[in-house]
Motif scaffolding. Structure first.
Motif, PDB file in Angstrom:
ATOM      1  N   ARG A   1      -6.920   7.070  -6.023  1.00 33.94           N
ATOM      2  CA  ARG A   1      -5.796   7.724  -6.683  1.00 33.94           C
ATOM      3  C   ARG A   1      -5.835   7.515  -8.196  1.00 33.94           C
ATOM      4  O   ARG A   1      -4.796   7.496  -8.855  1.00 33.94           O
ATOM      5  N   THR A   2      -7.031   7.360  -8.752  1.00 35.03           N
ATOM      6  CA  THR A   2      -7.170   7.040 -10.174  1.00 35.03           C
ATOM      7  C   THR A   2      -8.191   7.944 -10.849  1.00 35.03           C
ATOM      8  O   THR A   2      -9.261   8.200 -10.300  1.00 35.03           O
ATOM      9  N   ARG A   3      -7.856   8.391 -12.046  1.00 34.02           N
ATOM     10  CA  ARG A   3      -8.787   9.223 -12.814  1.00 34.02           C
ATOM     11  C   ARG A   3      -9.922   8.391 -13.417  1.00 34.02           C
ATOM     12  O   ARG A   3     -11.057   8.848 -13.485  1.00 34.02           O
ATOM     13  N   HIS A   4      -9.609   7.185 -13.889  1.00 31.01           N
ATOM     14  CA  HIS A   4     -10.608   6.366 -14.587  1.00 31.01           C
ATOM     15  C   HIS A   4     -10.470   4.909 -14.134  1.00 31.01           C
ATOM     16  O   HIS A   4      -9.474   4.265 -14.437  1.00 31.01           O
ATOM     17  N   CYS A   5     -11.468   4.414 -13.413  1.00 30.46           N
ATOM     18  CA  CYS A   5     -11.440   3.044 -12.881  1.00 30.46           C
ATOM     19  C   CYS A   5     -12.235   2.103 -13.779  1.00 30.46           C
ATOM     20  O   CYS A   5     -13.399   2.369 -14.088  1.00 30.46           O
ATOM     21  N   ILE A   6     -11.599   1.003 -14.161  1.00 26.10           N
ATOM     22  CA  ILE A   6     -12.224   0.002 -15.019  1.00 26.10           C
ATOM     23  C   ILE A   6     -12.326  -1.304 -14.235  1.00 26.10           C
ATOM     24  O   ILE A   6     -11.322  -1.816 -13.732  1.00 26.10           O
ATOM     25  N   VAL A   7     -13.521  -1.858 -14.135  1.00 26.35           N
ATOM     26  CA  VAL A   7     -13.706  -3.193 -13.562  1.00 26.35           C
ATOM     27  C   VAL A   7     -13.901  -4.175 -14.696  1.00 26.35           C
ATOM     28  O   VAL A   7     -14.678  -3.923 -15.626  1.00 26.35           O
ATOM     29  N   VAL A   8     -13.179  -5.293 -14.644  1.00 26.30           N
ATOM     30  CA  VAL A   8     -13.315  -6.347 -15.655  1.00 26.30           C
ATOM     31  C   VAL A   8     -13.833  -7.618 -14.975  1.00 26.30           C
ATOM     32  O   VAL A   8     -13.300  -8.041 -13.951  1.00 26.30           O
ATOM     33  N   ALA A   9     -14.867  -8.218 -15.536  1.00 27.99           N
ATOM     34  CA  ALA A   9     -15.439  -9.435 -14.956  1.00 27.99           C
ATOM     35  C   ALA A   9     -16.335 -10.112 -15.967  1.00 27.99           C
ATOM     36  O   ALA A   9     -17.042  -9.445 -16.728  1.00 27.99           O
ATOM     37  N   ASP A  10     -16.328 -11.449 -15.964  1.00 26.21           N
ATOM     38  CA  ASP A  10     -17.230 -12.167 -16.865  1.00 26.21           C
ATOM     39  C   ASP A  10     -18.601 -12.340 -16.207  1.00 26.21           C
ATOM     40  O   ASP A  10     -18.805 -11.982 -15.047  1.00 26.21           O
ATOM     41  N   HIS A  11     -19.531 -12.903 -16.973  1.00 28.86           N
ATOM     42  CA  HIS A  11     -20.930 -12.949 -16.544  1.00 28.86           C
ATOM     43  C   HIS A  11     -21.154 -13.800 -15.296  1.00 28.86           C
ATOM     44  O   HIS A  11     -22.151 -13.608 -14.585  1.00 28.86           O
ATOM     45  N   LEU A  12     -20.252 -14.729 -14.982  1.00 32.14           N
ATOM     46  CA  LEU A  12     -20.454 -15.596 -13.824  1.00 32.14           C
ATOM     47  C   LEU A  12     -20.228 -14.878 -12.497  1.00 32.14           C
ATOM     48  O   LEU A  12     -20.571 -15.414 -11.442  1.00 32.14           O
ATOM     49  N   LYS A  13     -19.674 -13.683 -12.524  1.00 35.06           N
ATOM     50  CA  LYS A  13     -19.467 -12.946 -11.276  1.00 35.06           C
ATOM     51  C   LYS A  13     -20.754 -12.289 -10.773  1.00 35.06           C
ATOM     52  O   LYS A  13     -20.830 -11.908  -9.606  1.00 35.06           O
TER      53      LYS A  13
ATOM     54  N   SER B   1       0.826  -1.211   0.000  1.00 38.34           N
ATOM     55  CA  SER B   1       0.000   0.000   0.000  1.00 38.34           C
ATOM     56  C   SER B   1       0.858   1.258   0.000  1.00 38.34           C
ATOM     57  O   SER B   1       0.567   2.232  -0.710  1.00 38.34           O
ATOM     58  N   ALA B   2       1.937   1.246   0.785  1.00 35.78           N
ATOM     59  CA  ALA B   2       2.820   2.415   0.849  1.00 35.78           C
ATOM     60  C   ALA B   2       3.454   2.694  -0.505  1.00 35.78           C
ATOM     61  O   ALA B   2       3.592   3.855  -0.917  1.00 35.78           O
ATOM     62  N   PHE B   3       3.841   1.643  -1.220  1.00 34.12           N
ATOM     63  CA  PHE B   3       4.440   1.817  -2.543  1.00 34.12           C
ATOM     64  C   PHE B   3       3.429   2.405  -3.524  1.00 34.12           C
ATOM     65  O   PHE B   3       3.743   3.325  -4.288  1.00 34.12           O
ATOM     66  N   LEU B   4       2.208   1.905  -3.510  1.00 33.42           N
ATOM     67  CA  LEU B   4       1.191   2.368  -4.451  1.00 33.42           C
ATOM     68  C   LEU B   4       0.820   3.822  -4.218  1.00 33.42           C
ATOM     69  O   LEU B   4       0.416   4.534  -5.146  1.00 33.42           O
ATOM     70  N   GLN B   5       0.970   4.297  -2.989  1.00 34.70           N
ATOM     71  CA  GLN B   5       0.627   5.677  -2.676  1.00 34.70           C
ATOM     72  C   GLN B   5       1.604   6.684  -3.271  1.00 34.70           C
ATOM     73  O   GLN B   5       1.377   7.890  -3.211  1.00 34.70           O
ATOM     74  N   LYS B   6       2.676   6.202  -3.880  1.00 35.03           N
ATOM     75  CA  LYS B   6       3.617   7.085  -4.557  1.00 35.03           C
ATOM     76  C   LYS B   6       3.119   7.508  -5.935  1.00 35.03           C
ATOM     77  O   LYS B   6       3.706   8.384  -6.569  1.00 35.03           O
ATOM     78  N   PHE B   7       2.035   6.874  -6.419  1.00 34.00           N
ATOM     79  CA  PHE B   7       1.578   7.074  -7.788  1.00 34.00           C
ATOM     80  C   PHE B   7       0.187   7.703  -7.823  1.00 34.00           C
ATOM     81  O   PHE B   7      -0.609   7.555  -6.901  1.00 34.00           O
ATOM     82  N   TYR B   8      -0.099   8.378  -8.939  1.00 33.55           N
ATOM     83  CA  TYR B   8      -1.453   8.766  -9.285  1.00 33.55           C
ATOM     84  C   TYR B   8      -1.712   8.205 -10.679  1.00 33.55           C
ATOM     85  O   TYR B   8      -0.953   8.462 -11.612  1.00 33.55           O
ATOM     86  N   PHE B   9      -2.783   7.428 -10.826  1.00 30.60           N
ATOM     87  CA  PHE B   9      -3.003   6.638 -12.036  1.00 30.60           C
ATOM     88  C   PHE B   9      -4.000   7.305 -12.984  1.00 30.60           C
ATOM     89  O   PHE B   9      -5.002   7.870 -12.542  1.00 30.60           O
ATOM     90  N   ASP B  10      -3.700   7.197 -14.277  1.00 25.78           N
ATOM     91  CA  ASP B  10      -4.694   7.592 -15.276  1.00 25.78           C
ATOM     92  C   ASP B  10      -5.813   6.564 -15.355  1.00 25.78           C
ATOM     93  O   ASP B  10      -6.990   6.920 -15.487  1.00 25.78           O
ATOM     94  N   PHE B  11      -5.425   5.288 -15.292  1.00 27.87           N
ATOM     95  CA  PHE B  11      -6.389   4.191 -15.372  1.00 27.87           C
ATOM     96  C   PHE B  11      -6.026   3.123 -14.345  1.00 27.87           C
ATOM     97  O   PHE B  11      -4.851   2.902 -14.057  1.00 27.87           O
ATOM     98  N   ALA B  12      -7.032   2.465 -13.824  1.00 32.58           N
ATOM     99  CA  ALA B  12      -6.834   1.275 -12.992  1.00 32.58           C
ATOM    100  C   ALA B  12      -7.743   0.183 -13.515  1.00 32.58           C
ATOM    101  O   ALA B  12      -8.922   0.428 -13.819  1.00 32.58           O
ATOM    102  N   VAL B  13      -7.201  -1.024 -13.649  1.00 31.81           N
ATOM    103  CA  VAL B  13      -7.980  -2.189 -14.075  1.00 31.81           C
ATOM    104  C   VAL B  13      -8.102  -3.115 -12.877  1.00 31.81           C
ATOM    105  O   VAL B  13      -7.102  -3.640 -12.379  1.00 31.81           O
ATOM    106  N   LEU B  14      -9.333  -3.317 -12.417  1.00 30.51           N
ATOM    107  CA  LEU B  14      -9.590  -4.058 -11.198  1.00 30.51           C
ATOM    108  C   LEU B  14     -10.468  -5.267 -11.475  1.00 30.51           C
ATOM    109  O   LEU B  14     -11.413  -5.206 -12.268  1.00 30.51           O
ATOM    110  N   SER B  15     -10.160  -6.367 -10.808  1.00 29.02           N
ATOM    111  CA  SER B  15     -11.002  -7.554 -10.852  1.00 29.02           C
ATOM    112  C   SER B  15     -11.853  -7.617  -9.591  1.00 29.02           C
ATOM    113  O   SER B  15     -11.546  -6.962  -8.593  1.00 29.02           O
ATOM    114  N   VAL B  16     -12.933  -8.384  -9.630  1.00 31.80           N
ATOM    115  CA  VAL B  16     -13.827  -8.523  -8.480  1.00 31.80           C
ATOM    116  C   VAL B  16     -14.242  -9.974  -8.331  1.00 31.80           C
ATOM    117  O   VAL B  16     -14.136 -10.775  -9.265  1.00 31.80           O
ATOM    118  N   ASP B  17     -14.735 -10.319  -7.132  1.00 34.21           N
ATOM    119  CA  ASP B  17     -15.206 -11.675  -6.866  1.00 34.21           C
ATOM    120  C   ASP B  17     -16.720 -11.792  -6.927  1.00 34.21           C
ATOM    121  O   ASP B  17     -17.252 -12.896  -7.038  1.00 34.21           O
TER     122      ASP B  17
END
Length: 265
Positions: A205-217, A164-180
């Protein structure tokens, strides 16, 4: 569709879920009591509450996780529904321009996104995933930053305070996140407390958040909210949404991209 709980989860329930993940998804009640330093009656009471939320299954003398696929290793999940994940990945990659600063998490679908970005140039890629880092390394002048922390074999990724400390050094244009899990009332959910903590840090810390997941989620149960759904900008999946989700995503301001057509719905 599994019923989602209104209170999401107690601290004890989250601890029990994390303990089950660490021991491979199933364990005897006596063993869980020893691992968590509580009584067997506490484990029975906690597992009963989790079973009502469809998060675990109870058997005589033991407990096992209900969402078996989400708890399997990322390597095994890379081989599951690969055709669908490639379509999702390409549609997600099309949203990201050259030169962007991008965070990619440890999910199996996210690993496919990393492969789909192989033609992009001059990206700054930040990740806690070994799979993503290896896929993006030495590609088209892309810079790759791998977060440190405690490595976990199941996810092939780093977690914890150092991550978490390492990630706080950045500001992201995009983040690609998975979910359960995805629920029409609460939005997007994760099983693991550390995964959820990282996702929440990144979303902030992201301008544009993208969630990727298939229909079974859709309809899968998980105890931890990724973030308020209004903070997600785009959702990429493999099939058209059911009407109830199409309505909710519109209310939340989420643009949905269909993996087959890479077109907004």
């Amino acid at each position: 569709m599994p019923k989602q709980r209104n209170d999401r989860s107690t601290h004890r329930e989250i601890e029990l879920l994390d303990a089950l993940r660490r021991v491979g998804g199933s364990a005897r009640i006596a063993n869980l009591a020893e691992v968590l330093g509580v009584s067997e009656e506490t484990i029975r009471r906690t597992s009963k509450a989790l079973a009502k939320a469809n998060l675990v299954r109870r058997v005589h003398g033991g407990v096992f996780l209900a969402n078996a696929e989400a708890e399997s290793s990322v390597l095994s999940r890379l081989g599951q529904r690969s055709t669908e994940k490639r379509k999702i990945a390409q549609a997600a990659a099309d949203l990201i321009p050259d030169g962007a600063c991008v965070f990619l998490d440890v999910g199996s679908t996210t690993a496919f996104v990393a492969n789909a970005l192989h033609k992009h140039r001059k990206l700054t890629v930040v990740t806690n995933s070994l799979n993503v880092a290896q896929a993006m390394l030495n590609q088209n002048d892309n810079r790759v930053f791998l977060a440190g922390g405690e490595l976990r074999r199941t996810e092939r990724g780093a977690f914890g305070a150092d991550t978490s400390a390492f990630l706080q050094k950045f500001y992201f244009d995009f983040a690609v996140l998975s979910v359960d899990g995805i629920d029409a009332k609460g939005g997007f959910f994760l099983l693991g407390a550390q995964e959820a903590a990282i996702a929440q840090d990144v979303v902030a810390r992201t301008r544009h958040c993208i969630v990727v997941a298939d229909h079974l989620k859709f309809g899968q149960s998980a105890p931890l909210i990724v973030c308020p759904p209004e903070q997600i900008d785009s959702f990429v999946t493999d099939r058209p949404l059911a009407p109830v989700y199409r309505k909710k995503f519109s209310e939340w301001g989420i643009k949905t991209v269909h993996g087959d057509k890479s077109a907004l719905m």
